[in-house]
Structures are given as C-alpha cells and as structure tokens.
Scaffold this active site. Structure first.
Site, PDB file in Angstrom:
ATOM      1  N   GLU A  37       0.832  -1.198   0.000  1.00 39.52           N
ATOM      2  CA  GLU A  37       0.000   0.000   0.000  1.00 39.52           C
ATOM      3  C   GLU A  37       0.870   1.252   0.000  1.00 39.52           C
ATOM      4  OE1 GLU A  37      -1.641   1.432   3.913  1.00 39.52           O
ATOM      5  OE2 GLU A  37      -1.617  -0.723   4.342  1.00 39.52           O
TER       6      GLU A  37
ATOM      7  N   CYS B 232      -3.424  -3.362   4.334  1.00 38.59           N
ATOM      8  CA  CYS B 232      -2.526  -4.431   4.772  1.00 38.59           C
ATOM      9  C   CYS B 232      -2.865  -5.799   4.197  1.00 38.59           C
ATOM     10  CB  CYS B 232      -2.518  -4.506   6.299  1.00 38.59           C
ATOM     11  SG  CYS B 232      -2.044  -2.971   7.106  1.00 38.59           S
TER      12      CYS B 232
ATOM     13  N   HIS C  58      -2.608 -10.674  11.657  1.00 41.13           N
ATOM     14  CA  HIS C  58      -2.094  -9.361  11.272  1.00 41.13           C
ATOM     15  C   HIS C  58      -1.958  -8.550  12.549  1.00 41.13           C
ATOM     16  CE1 HIS C  58      -1.565  -5.462   9.540  1.00 41.13           C
ATOM     17  NE2 HIS C  58      -2.721  -5.029  10.035  1.00 41.13           N
TER      18      HIS C  58
END
Length: 528
Positions: free
Chosen positions: A102, A136, A271
């Site tokens: 990103e 993400c 994550h």
C-alpha cells in the site's frame, strides 16, 4: 513424425487425467527490515506520554524505520535478491512475481516492474503477476493469486514469487508508535513444507472508512482508531465463522463428526497493528467458540471460569465490553502462550509492517520452533486490511522434519531472526523524528538526492541514489563484502555456494550472484 514421450511442465499427464499439484504452499521465506530502530520506552518519554502507554498498553518494544535512502522499491529489491541468493535460485525458475503493497510512489508504474530488473541478466521476461493493493491485505491477495496460479491450467511448472512490503509511518500523534517497515518474500510451489489447506479460506469484505490514504501528496493515512478496531474484530468473527463452516463441511464428507475449535490450531497468527490487539484477538476466537458451543464446560478446560457469561450475548455488542475482554483474555492466557506469543517477535521488535505483518508473525513462529515441534501442525493465519478486507485460512506443516527436509531448510533459514533484530542500530527519538520530518518534506520531491547514510544500511541492501527531474528513481546495492562491519546475520556471501533448490518440474542452471560494491550495481525505475 516422432512424438516425444516427454511432457511439458504443467501439461495433462499421459493418462489424460488432470491432477492437482500436491501440497502447494510456501517453500522458502525471506524477511527484511531496516537497520535502525527507536526504543518505544524512550519514545514515550520523548512524546511526553505516560510510561507504559506504548510498551505495556500497545505491547510494542521497538520500532524499525527507514531513512530517505529506502523506499518501497528498494525494500522489495533487497528482499527478493536475498531470497534468491539464500536459496541458490536462478531467476529463470520464476514464472510469476506479484507484489502486495500500500506504499504507493507511482500511480501507474508498479513495484513489480522495478523488481524485474533483477531478472535482466537471466533474460527471463515471461513472468506473470503485478501489484495488488488494499491496505494491509495486499500481500495476502498476492499470495492467493500465486497459489491459484500454481493450481491452475496456466501453470507452466515454475515457481511463483510473492513479495509483501511497506513503510508504515504516521503523523505526530497517538498513531505514530504503531508504525514500522519491512518486506517479506515467499517462494510458492508444490511439495511445500507449508501447504495450503485447500478450500479452507474464510473471507469477509465490507466498505468502511476506518483507515485510508486520500492525500496523494502525503505518506500519512487518515485513521479512525475506534472504528478500525471494530472493523478488525468484526472481520475476525465473520472469517472464523466461515472457516469453521467450511472445515465442518469437509469433515462431514470425510465421515468426521466433531466440532472445530481454536484448539485445533497448533499455532494461530494474526495481522498485527500492535501486539496487544493480537492477544485480544486470540481471546476473541475463544469467545466465538464459547458462544457457538451447545453446552460449554465452565468447570474445566478452556471455558473454565466463564460461567458468569450468558451465551445469549451478541458478538457485535462485545467489541468494547471490558468485562468480556478481560475474562476471555484471562481464560485464553495458556493458549496465547502456546499458540500465538512466539509469533509476535518481529511485531514487538520492528512494529507494524502493513502487508508483511502477518507473514512476519509466521516467520517468527518458524524461527523459534524446531522442525520436529512444527511437523504435522495446522497453522491458522488471519489477514486484515482496512477499508476493509480480511481472510482467515490455514497452512498444514509437513510431517517430514528430518535433517535436509524442506521444513528443516525453511526453519534453518530463519533460525537467526532474533540475532538479526538485535544487530540493528538504536537511534534516539529525536533522530527518529528528524528522519520522519525529512521524509515528509521530500516526499515526491524531484529532483532529489537522498541525505541518509549508506554505511548504516545492512550489507546487501538496495538503496535510493537519486530521483531525477522526471521522477525517475535510481538504485544501487550496498556491497555484501564489507570489511568494516560484519555481514547482516543470515546473509550468505555470494561467493559461497549455497544449496540449490531445483525447479518444481525441471532443473535450471544457477546464475552466480553479483559481488559488486555498493555503487557498482545500479538500476533505475524505468524511463517511462
């Protein structure tokens, strides 16, 4: 006319029956993080916040960051070349390369096309894949694309290479200590020591403005912290429910009559925006198990001591319920120690790397366990990207942990991960703040020559040499053969022979790695 008995890679077998490649998954994994970090306890003092806010409150110990010498292109160049050199691979052996990121520095040109310059000496330009972006989650989408390619009729017998990389920086304020930087490269193919559980992905996608980057002139995101936590936890709930439904359906077809629960994961990684959220997330899965169980035993086992909680409670009413959170974190303490805590090594010491975050957690598990302890286990992974997109899926670890096996090699390649983290240089919070201010002032500036020190980078690191007046970026690689400081732990000198991993279908010649000095090998981001 002579018909050869040889079969092209990926073609239908001679008996005419198409077969799936077996055990498609992760064969090799490499991680890169910057050579410098700031201590979070010192950052608390510098920012004038209460002691423990970043450390105990967020669970963060150190935060890695990049100088203006590194950008997303250089991170990905570094981690790809490291993986190829470490595993003695030829660039001819790669048929797909996909980047998840990103960190956007060009609205048209992909990071993948910059990385393709590493392939030029091999002459291999037949490489599918491109960049994938959604906060993400981009690295996971790239990974799924790679696995799907290997399992498809498009596969030509070569490896896929997946790269996830980002530089996570925030404006001054409460979000800044949740930054980080790094990149992961994964080699994907059949007969892997970490094989995907086919058909077992629970995905949830929904629209929300919890975290986004609308200002193209800034690296900084717009963040709604409370909404982001709600989105993360709600996605976790829904992904876990879908995953359980799918594995129950598989088990029913196989004649297995039992419930799936968190205990069926040998390890569970997430994550990790910050480590404390991961601990809460594991507790959240236990809450899901508790509420879905027909008659939970609150006297013994994982639900012990939870008799005070009604099973009529709705998950969506518990996102910020401190009583529920505290009780289930306590009940899941032993599970956290066994299944998840080891995964937070990179996250606690380097911070949130965005797309590579969950795979840094996977690397942490592999680095801290013997192959014999991992063999046969199911590893659950939860990937989340704001906006928002999430998937919970699982990998099955090979049963073969013998010396020289794929699992043994994979673990051995990461055994020194903690030593590499400890070898970084600590800088003061003031220097950290100055670096971010410099990045802020020079973001998308052209022409520009970076000011950061090359000598402070790890040996073998690609770095930005200049940006010309047309915004074209040029890079060089710091030498592997430094006499003034040791090689980065884990880095294999390119003059030393390393074991060659053959192509999935056919063997290809190895291309010797370069031993040129830092300015001798130079590439750019293209002329267009």
């Amino acid at each position: 006319m002579i018909i050869s008995s040889c079969r092209m890679p990926g073609s239908v077998p001679a008996n005419g029956e198409a077969t799936w490649p077996k055990d498609v998954g992760v064969i090799a994994l490499e991680i890169y993080f910057p050579s410098q970090y700031v201590d979070q306890a010192e950052l608390e003092q510098f920012d004038g916040v209460s002691a423990g806010k970043y450390t105990a409150g967020l669970g963060q110990a150190r935060m890695g960051f990049c100088s203006d010498r590194e950008d997303i292109n250089s991170l990905c160049l570094t981690v790809v070349q490291r993986l190829m050199e470490q595993n003695g691979l030829s660039y001819d052996q790669v048929g797909r390369l996909e980047v998840g990121t990103e960190t956007i520095i060009d609205k048209s040109k992909s990071v993948k096309t910059v990385v393709m310059q590493l392939f030029e000496e091999s002459g291999n330009t037949d490489v599918e894949g491109i960049d994938t972006t959604n906060a993400c989650y981009g690295g996971t989408a790239a990974l799924f694309n790679a696995v799907n390619w290997v399992e498809s009729s498009s596969w030509d017998g070569r490896y896929a290479l997946v790269v996830a990389g980002d530089i996570a920086v925030y404006a001054t304020g409460s979000a800044r200590p949740t930054g980080g930087a790094g990149a992961i490269a994964m080699l994907i193919g059949p007969n892997a020591p970490l094989a995907f559980d086919r058909g077992l992905r629970g995905t949830h996608m929904q629209h929300a403005y919890d975290f986004y980057k609308p200002d193209m002139g800034s690296e900084y995101p717009v963040v709604d912290g409370k909404l982001s936590i709600k989105c993360y936890l709600s996605a976790l709930d829904r992904c876990y429910a879908v995953y359980r439904n799918k594995i129950h359906a598989q088990w029913q077809r196989e004649g297995v009559d039992r419930r799936f629960s968190l205990e069926d994961f040998g390890y569970m990684v997430f994550h990790s925006p910050y480590c404390k959220l991961v601990q809460k997330s594991l507790a959240r899965l236990l809450l899901n198990d508790f509420l879905s169980h027909t008659s939970p035993d609150t006297e013994t086992g994982p639900f012990s001591g939870l008799e005070a909680f009604s099973r009529d409670v709705k998950l969506e009413d518990t996102y910020f319920d401190r009583d529920v959170e505290k009780a289930f974190m306590k009940a899941s303490t032993e599970m956290f120690e066994q299944k998840t805590k080891a995964s937070l090594l990179v996250s606690s010491q380097n911070g949130n790397m965005y797309t590579p975050s969950v795979y840094g957690c996977l690397a942490s598990v592999l680095a801290q366990h013997a192959p014999q302890d991992l063999a046969g286990q199911r590893i659950g992974l939860f990937s989340y990207g704001s906006g928002f997109a999430a998937t919970l899926y699982s990998l099955r670890v090979s049963q073969d942990a013998t010396p020289g096996s794929g699992l043994d090699k994979l673990c051995a390649s990461l055994f020194d991960l903690k030593a590499r983290l400890d070898s970084r240089r600590k800088v003061s919070p003031a220097v950290f703040a100055d670096n971010l201010q410099l990045r802020e002032k020079t973001h998308h500036l052209a022409p520009y020559v970076p000011q950061g020190s090359v000598e402070d980078l790890f040996p073998g690191t690609w770095y930005l040499t200049r940006v010309d007046e047309k915004h074209r970026r040029e890079y060089a690689r710091r030498s592997l053969n430094d006499s003034d400081r040791p090689l980065e732990a884990g880095m294999v000198n390119s003059t030393t022979a390393s074991e060659h991993i053959p192509s999935p279908v056919k063997k290809m010649p190895r291309i010797p790695a370069s031993t040129a000095g830092p300015e001798a090998v130079t590439i750019s981001n293209g002329d267009h």
